[in-house]
Design a protein around this motif. Structure first.
Motif, PDB file in Angstrom:
ATOM      1  N   LYS A 140     -18.377  -8.038  -5.148  1.00 25.98           N
ATOM      2  CA  LYS A 140     -19.822  -7.974  -5.954  1.00 25.98           C
ATOM      3  C   LYS A 140     -19.356  -7.216  -7.136  1.00 25.98           C
ATOM      4  O   LYS A 140     -18.285  -6.651  -7.279  1.00 25.98           O
ATOM      5  CB  LYS A 140     -20.775  -7.501  -5.174  1.00 25.98           C
ATOM      6  N   THR A 141     -20.514  -6.741  -8.192  1.00 24.68           N
ATOM      7  CA  THR A 141     -20.267  -6.251  -9.145  1.00 24.68           C
ATOM      8  C   THR A 141     -20.569  -4.873  -8.860  1.00 24.68           C
ATOM      9  O   THR A 141     -21.053  -4.483  -7.972  1.00 24.68           O
ATOM     10  CB  THR A 141     -21.321  -6.691 -10.338  1.00 24.68           C
ATOM     11  N   GLU A 142     -20.077  -3.616  -9.491  1.00 23.59           N
ATOM     12  CA  GLU A 142     -20.263  -2.324  -9.686  1.00 23.59           C
ATOM     13  C   GLU A 142     -21.591  -1.989  -9.721  1.00 23.59           C
ATOM     14  O   GLU A 142     -21.994  -1.337  -8.846  1.00 23.59           O
ATOM     15  CB  GLU A 142     -19.470  -1.719 -10.642  1.00 23.59           C
ATOM     16  N   SER A 143     -22.455  -2.621 -10.345  1.00 22.58           N
ATOM     17  CA  SER A 143     -23.850  -2.345 -10.392  1.00 22.58           C
ATOM     18  C   SER A 143     -24.424  -2.896  -9.045  1.00 22.58           C
ATOM     19  O   SER A 143     -25.563  -2.023  -8.784  1.00 22.58           O
ATOM     20  CB  SER A 143     -24.405  -3.074 -11.641  1.00 22.58           C
ATOM     21  N   TRP A 144     -23.883  -3.823  -8.437  1.00 26.43           N
ATOM     22  CA  TRP A 144     -24.658  -4.366  -7.117  1.00 26.43           C
ATOM     23  C   TRP A 144     -24.478  -3.257  -6.279  1.00 26.43           C
ATOM     24  O   TRP A 144     -25.229  -2.728  -5.361  1.00 26.43           O
ATOM     25  CB  TRP A 144     -24.007  -5.646  -6.872  1.00 26.43           C
ATOM     26  N   ALA A 145     -23.243  -2.539  -6.377  1.00 25.21           N
ATOM     27  CA  ALA A 145     -22.892  -1.585  -5.426  1.00 25.21           C
ATOM     28  C   ALA A 145     -23.888  -0.282  -5.592  1.00 25.21           C
ATOM     29  O   ALA A 145     -24.081   0.117  -4.751  1.00 25.21           O
ATOM     30  CB  ALA A 145     -21.315  -1.232  -5.483  1.00 25.21           C
ATOM     31  N   ARG A 146     -24.061  -0.139  -6.795  1.00 24.05           N
ATOM     32  CA  ARG A 146     -24.837   1.244  -7.279  1.00 24.05           C
ATOM     33  C   ARG A 146     -26.196   0.994  -6.493  1.00 24.05           C
ATOM     34  O   ARG A 146     -26.933   1.929  -6.347  1.00 24.05           O
ATOM     35  CB  ARG A 146     -24.697   1.358  -8.708  1.00 24.05           C
ATOM     36  N   VAL A 147     -26.928  -0.202  -7.263  1.00 28.56           N
ATOM     37  CA  VAL A 147     -28.056  -0.453  -6.771  1.00 28.56           C
ATOM     38  C   VAL A 147     -28.487  -0.481  -5.268  1.00 28.56           C
ATOM     39  O   VAL A 147     -29.366   0.067  -4.633  1.00 28.56           O
ATOM     40  CB  VAL A 147     -28.666  -1.925  -7.512  1.00 28.56           C
ATOM     41  N   THR A 148     -27.591  -1.041  -4.479  1.00 29.36           N
ATOM     42  CA  THR A 148     -27.608  -1.272  -3.108  1.00 29.36           C
ATOM     43  C   THR A 148     -27.512   0.225  -2.626  1.00 29.36           C
ATOM     44  O   THR A 148     -28.247   0.569  -1.510  1.00 29.36           O
ATOM     45  CB  THR A 148     -26.336  -2.169  -2.495  1.00 29.36           C
ATOM     46  N   PHE A 149     -26.616   1.176  -2.875  1.00 30.98           N
ATOM     47  CA  PHE A 149     -26.653   2.357  -2.593  1.00 30.98           C
ATOM     48  C   PHE A 149     -27.861   2.994  -2.905  1.00 30.98           C
ATOM     49  O   PHE A 149     -28.328   3.700  -1.923  1.00 30.98           O
ATOM     50  CB  PHE A 149     -25.316   3.133  -3.076  1.00 30.98           C
TER      51      PHE A 149
END
Length: 165
Positions: A140-149
């Motif tokens: 996924k994208t890095e922003s997806w990882a940030r939002v999910t976290f």
């Protein structure tokens, strides 16, 4: 530099990162060390299959994760004996009970979280992986990882506060 020196450099560079990641999964230093060693052994045997489409640390984390799950499945078949405990002073016991009960509460809440929140939170907090590596693991994208976290953290905080009421 020859192949053996390359492998030694990879081991030296990534051992701590992979160890911390595995420790975040199993919460046991001895098991984490064993699984980390097994991870590098498997990586050594399969280094020719590394295609370079992701960071080598991400590749090693995938091997470590699969090795841990294989280990865990084996443990379910053969339950291990409870470890012996060392005597501790009364003050330390009280402090440890408070810390352990809070940690247990947070781990229980984390365990109740759905995927991918649980895994992203674990990789970030306990595995200390950067968002760039987490997004590579999930594709996924890095922003997806940030939002999910961020959402996982919010869910944990909300459930923690709900329990206190």
């Amino acid at each position: 530099m020859n192949r053996l020196e390359d492998l030694q450099q990879i081991y030296d560079q990534y051992f701590q990162e992979i160890y911390r990641f595995v420790l975040s999964l199993c919460q046991d230093e001895h098991i984490a060390e064993e699984i980390t060693q097994e991870t590098f052994f498997k990586a050594l045997k399969r280094i020719d299959t590394f295609q370079g489409t992701c960071k080598i640390s991400v590749w090693l984390c995938q091997i470590a994760k699969n090795t841990y799950f294989s280990y865990w499945e084996g443990q379910k078949r053969y339950p291990r004996a409870e470890p012996e405990t060392e005597p501790v002073s009364q003050l330390n016991v009280e402090h440890k009970v408070i810390l352990d009960s809070e940690a247990l509460r947070i781990h229980r809440i984390l365990h109740e979280l759905g995927e991918p929140y649980k895994e992203v939170f674990t990789l970030r907090v306990f595995g200390e992986l950067p968002f760039a590596d987490i997004c590579s693991i999930f594709g996924k994208t890095e922003s997806w990882a940030r939002v999910t976290f961020h959402r996982a953290k919010q869910k944990i905080q909300y459930r923690y506060q709900e329990e206190e009421q």
